[in-house]
Design an enzyme around this catalytic site. Structure first.
Site, PDB file in Angstrom:
ATOM      1  N   ARG A  44      30.889  43.783  40.362  1.00 15.94           N
ATOM      2  CA  ARG A  44      31.867  44.890  39.773  1.00 15.94           C
ATOM      3  C   ARG A  44      31.389  44.572  38.276  1.00 15.94           C
ATOM      4  NH1 ARG A  44      38.155  44.150  41.122  1.00 15.94           N
ATOM      5  NH2 ARG A  44      37.946  44.816  43.172  1.00 15.94           N
TER       6      ARG A  44
ATOM      7  N   GLU B  11      40.299  43.529  53.833  1.00 12.24           N
ATOM      8  CA  GLU B  11      40.882  44.004  53.513  1.00 12.24           C
ATOM      9  C   GLU B  11      40.644  45.666  53.544  1.00 12.24           C
ATOM     10  OE1 GLU B  11      41.781  42.765  49.415  1.00 12.24           O
ATOM     11  OE2 GLU B  11      39.919  42.905  49.664  1.00 12.24           O
TER      12      GLU B  11
ATOM     13  N   SER C  71      38.146  36.127  38.684  1.00 16.45           N
ATOM     14  CA  SER C  71      39.555  35.351  38.778  1.00 16.45           C
ATOM     15  C   SER C  71      39.322  34.057  38.703  1.00 16.45           C
ATOM     16  CB  SER C  71      40.531  35.428  40.046  1.00 16.45           C
ATOM     17  OG  SER C  71      41.452  36.656  39.853  1.00 16.45           O
TER      18      SER C  71
ATOM     19  N   GLU D  83      39.639  43.946  36.898  1.00 18.54           N
ATOM     20  CA  GLU D  83      38.783  42.840  36.715  1.00 18.54           C
ATOM     21  C   GLU D  83      37.907  42.570  37.128  1.00 18.54           C
ATOM     22  OE1 GLU D  83      41.750  41.334  39.609  1.00 18.54           O
ATOM     23  OE2 GLU D  83      40.744  40.131  39.950  1.00 18.54           O
TER      24      GLU D  83
ATOM     25  N   ARG E 121      36.602  50.396  44.003  1.00 22.64           N
ATOM     26  CA  ARG E 121      35.779  49.060  43.544  1.00 22.64           C
ATOM     27  C   ARG E 121      36.724  47.341  44.437  1.00 22.64           C
ATOM     28  NH1 ARG E 121      40.696  46.882  39.450  1.00 22.64           N
ATOM     29  NH2 ARG E 121      42.240  46.520  40.716  1.00 22.64           N
ATOM     30  N   HIS E 122      36.345  48.512  45.607  1.00 23.01           N
ATOM     31  CA  HIS E 122      36.202  47.515  47.083  1.00 23.01           C
ATOM     32  C   HIS E 122      35.695  47.241  47.779  1.00 23.01           C
ATOM     33  CE1 HIS E 122      40.782  46.816  45.599  1.00 23.01           C
ATOM     34  NE2 HIS E 122      40.615  45.564  46.047  1.00 23.01           N
TER      35      HIS E 122
ATOM     36  N   ARG F 230      35.709  40.434  52.118  1.00 22.69           N
ATOM     37  CA  ARG F 230      37.273  40.353  52.391  1.00 22.69           C
ATOM     38  C   ARG F 230      37.224  41.522  53.411  1.00 22.69           C
ATOM     39  NH1 ARG F 230      39.530  38.766  47.480  1.00 22.69           N
ATOM     40  NH2 ARG F 230      37.713  36.391  46.828  1.00 22.69           N
TER      41      ARG F 230
HETATM   42  P1  AMO Z   1      40.067  36.716  43.674  1.00 19.54           P
HETATM   43  O1  AMO Z   1      40.160  37.316  45.040  1.00 19.54           O
HETATM   44  O2  AMO Z   1      40.010  37.273  42.404  1.00 19.54           O
HETATM   45  O3  AMO Z   1      39.199  35.081  43.219  1.00 19.54           O
HETATM   46  O4  AMO Z   1      37.915  37.451  43.912  1.00 19.54           O
HETATM   47  C1  AMO Z   1      37.210  36.699  42.289  1.00 19.54           C
HETATM   48  C2  AMO Z   1      36.352  37.920  42.017  1.00 19.54           C
HETATM   49  O5  AMO Z   1      35.503  38.465  43.057  1.00 19.54           O
HETATM   50  C3  AMO Z   1      35.869  40.134  42.878  1.00 19.54           C
HETATM   51  N1  AMO Z   1      36.094  41.156  44.271  1.00 19.54           N
HETATM   52  C4  AMO Z   1      36.263  42.106  44.452  1.00 19.54           C
HETATM   53  N2  AMO Z   1      34.909  42.918  44.174  1.00 19.54           N
HETATM   54  C5  AMO Z   1      34.419  43.487  45.070  1.00 19.54           C
HETATM   55  N3  AMO Z   1      35.317  44.276  46.554  1.00 19.54           N
HETATM   56  C6  AMO Z   1      36.080  43.347  47.198  1.00 19.54           C
HETATM   57  N4  AMO Z   1      37.115  43.503  48.199  1.00 19.54           N
HETATM   58  C7  AMO Z   1      36.903  41.752  46.303  1.00 19.54           C
HETATM   59  N5  AMO Z   1      37.590  41.133  45.576  1.00 19.54           N
HETATM   60  C8  AMO Z   1      37.609  40.487  44.901  1.00 19.54           C
HETATM   61  C9  AMO Z   1      36.520  40.896  41.758  1.00 19.54           C
HETATM   62  C10 AMO Z   1      37.300  39.498  41.705  1.00 19.54           C
HETATM   63  O6  AMO Z   1      37.547  39.510  40.148  1.00 19.54           O
HETATM   64  N6  AMO Z   1      38.852  32.031  44.308  1.00 19.54           N
HETATM   65  C11 AMO Z   1      39.711  32.901  43.541  1.00 19.54           C
HETATM   66  C12 AMO Z   1      38.388  33.035  42.662  1.00 19.54           C
HETATM   67  C13 AMO Z   1      38.666  31.907  42.344  1.00 19.54           C
HETATM   68  O7  AMO Z   1      40.054  31.032  41.699  1.00 19.54           O
HETATM   69  O8  AMO Z   1      37.970  30.642  40.974  1.00 19.54           O
HETATM   70  C14 AMO Z   1      39.556  34.232  44.288  1.00 19.54           C
HETATM   71  O9  AMO Z   1      38.069  34.247  44.899  1.00 19.54           O
HETATM   72  O10 AMO Z   1      35.232  40.645  40.149  1.00 19.54           O
END
Ligand code: AMO
Length: 465
Positions: free
Chosen positions: A439, A239, A391, A388, A245-246, A237
């Protein structure tokens, strides 16, 4: 006979045995009462043992000259102690050393000390109150020297917990007819929509993206007739989120499955899987959890034997009643999530719950709208201690609707054409979920930062070590 002994296995029953141990020299002390004695504290993973060096002045001097963290081999006899030790994990026996070898001499000026990296807030406060403050090592410095940092009991424990979560994920799903797959991480477009994607140059003038999730290909595996699949893989990602938490790269635990009647079948899998993971950690990782707890105190997770399911509307209602201003059809922000976690804990006595039926507008393009009310969707998030961790959703398996939704999200057809086309060749209704491994570990263990649960974390500022 295997001559090598493991420190963690040394107990009363080993007394009298001759052993050979390779370990890290954590500390060396000169005997205070008897002059011709030195003590060497050896460490392997979470276990430490006391070694006694007596008799040979030459060996004692050699031991006292060993820099901390050097790797040594000792040959000696396991001896029963009259009184249990308190500063080592092996308390009933010690090793009377006959021979000592240094296998790898550590730099006497280490950039950080394991002891300092492993201290708790309480230890710092206590020392400060006494007027002898201890050296503090900042998180960034600790991460710069991660190979030393993770030698602390907490560091060792966290990654053993992580390993258990990952193993249970595979085991639980494999036992329910899911098969492990591996989807490409080099893909032609964004998999989640949005701008947070790493772009790179591919071959022959093509550009590529690092997969933001296995979303498209795990669904295509369902199109491919596999019925139930899972993947443990890296997720990227881009971002620019500098939060606790990211991460820019994390480990995703993903699953995708056919749905027979209702997307709650996916929630049922999440429910059973996580209750099993929590039970397993509490029963089989006691030592690890204790080690983490000593440095970062936390309360055991409160959860119910059947996970609470709360609709998004109920969640919003709870927040409103508590006086939180909230936009009813938008996604929850971090603050609202935290608040909801707190309210749920007070009302239902659980820190783990599923929030389902999110507004469609708050979800990615591939999410199935609710049949009864298309302003909502067949989707859910899962929360652990107010944050969270998962998802999930039912997916659109009708290609025309999928293409329409992608267009509405501004996603160009060219990069996802083969994905959309896959649904034209016969596809069962399906859904799935994605978990962030770091997480889960962070929140289960009550850690304050996701970087602690990533062996070599990647964030917007950090690409090394
Ligand atoms: P989503 O984008 O919510 O869903 O990501 C799923 C889970 O991944 C974790 N997560 C992260 N952990 C650490 N750093 C980050 N930047 C980060 N972003 C997300 C979280 C989150 O809940 N394709 C969908 C999933 C699906 O519907 O099957 C998805 O990627 O714990």
């Amino acid at each position: 006979d295997e001559p090598w002994a493991e420190i963690g296995h040394l107990d009363k029953a080993a007394a009298g045995r001759s052993v050979l141990v390779r370990a890290t020299a954590e500390a060396v002390y000169r005997g205070s009462k008897t002059k011709n004695v030195a003590f060497l504290k050896l460490r392997q993973v979470l276990s430490t043992v006391q070694c006694v060096l007596a008799g040979s002045a030459q060996m004692m001097l050699f031991a006292l000259s060993l820099p901390k963290e050097s790797i040594v081999v000792v040959e000696g006899a396991v001896a029963l102690l009259d009184e249990p030790l308190s500063y080592t994990t092996v308390q009933e026996v010690e090793i009377k050393v006959r021979k000592l070898y240094c296998i790898s001499r550590a730099d006497p000026k280490l950039p950080i000390s394991v002891e300092d990296a492993g201290r708790s807030a309480a230890e710092f406060a206590k020392a400060e109150a006494k007027g002898v403050p201890l050296p503090r090592v900042g998180q960034e410095t600790r991460l710069d020297y991660r190979v030393i940092d993770v030698r602390t009991p907490t560091g060792q424990a966290i990654f053993r917990v992580q390993h258990q979560v990952e193993n249970k994920f595979r085991e639980y799903l494999s036992a329910r007819d899911f098969i492990g797959i591996h989807t490409p991480k080099l893909i032609s477009g964004s998999s989640e929509g949005g701008a947070a994607v790493f772009k790179l140059e591919y071959k022959n003038g093509k550009s590529a993206c690092l997969a933001q999730s296995p979303q498209l290909h795990k669904q295509m595996a369902i199109c491919g007739g596999f019925r139930r699949v899972f993947e443990v893989g890296h997720v990227f990602r881009a971002e620019d989120s500098n939060t606790h938490r990211h991460l820019c790269e994390f480990v995703g635990l993903d699953a995708e499955m056919e749905i027979m009647r209702h997307y709650f079948e996916v929630c049922d899998i999440v429910d059973g899987l996580f209750i099993e993971i929590f039970r397993h950690l509490n029963e089989n990782c006691k030592r690890e959890l204790e080690a983490i707890n000593r440095q970062y105190p936390f309360e055991p997770l409160k959860y119910l034997e059947r996970t609470l399911r709360l609709s998004y509307e109920e969640g919003i209602q709870m927040l409103k009643e508590a006086g939180t201003e909230i936009e009813p059809m938008a996604d929850l922000n971090t603050e609202a999530e935290k608040k909801l976690g707190q309210l749920v804990r007070e009302k239902y006595d659980t820190e783990f719950f599923i929030l389902y039926r999110y507004p469609l507008a708050a979800r990615p393009f591939y999410t199935m709208p609710c049949y009864e009310n298309p302003a909502y969707s067949n989707s859910f998030d899962v929360f652990l201690r107010g944050e969270e961790i998962i998802s999930g959703a039912q997916r659109i398996h009708e290609p025309k609707l999928l293409a329409k939704r992608a267009a509405e999200h501004g996603i160009g057809m060219s990069s996802i054409k083969s994905y959309i086309d896959s649904f034209s060749y016969g596809t069962p209704p399906h859904g799935g979920f994605g978990v962030g491994l770091e997480r889960v570990v962070m929140l289960f263990c009550g850690l304050h930062n996701v970087r602690l649960a990533s062996l070599f974390p990647r964030d917007p500022q950090r690409l090394s070590p």
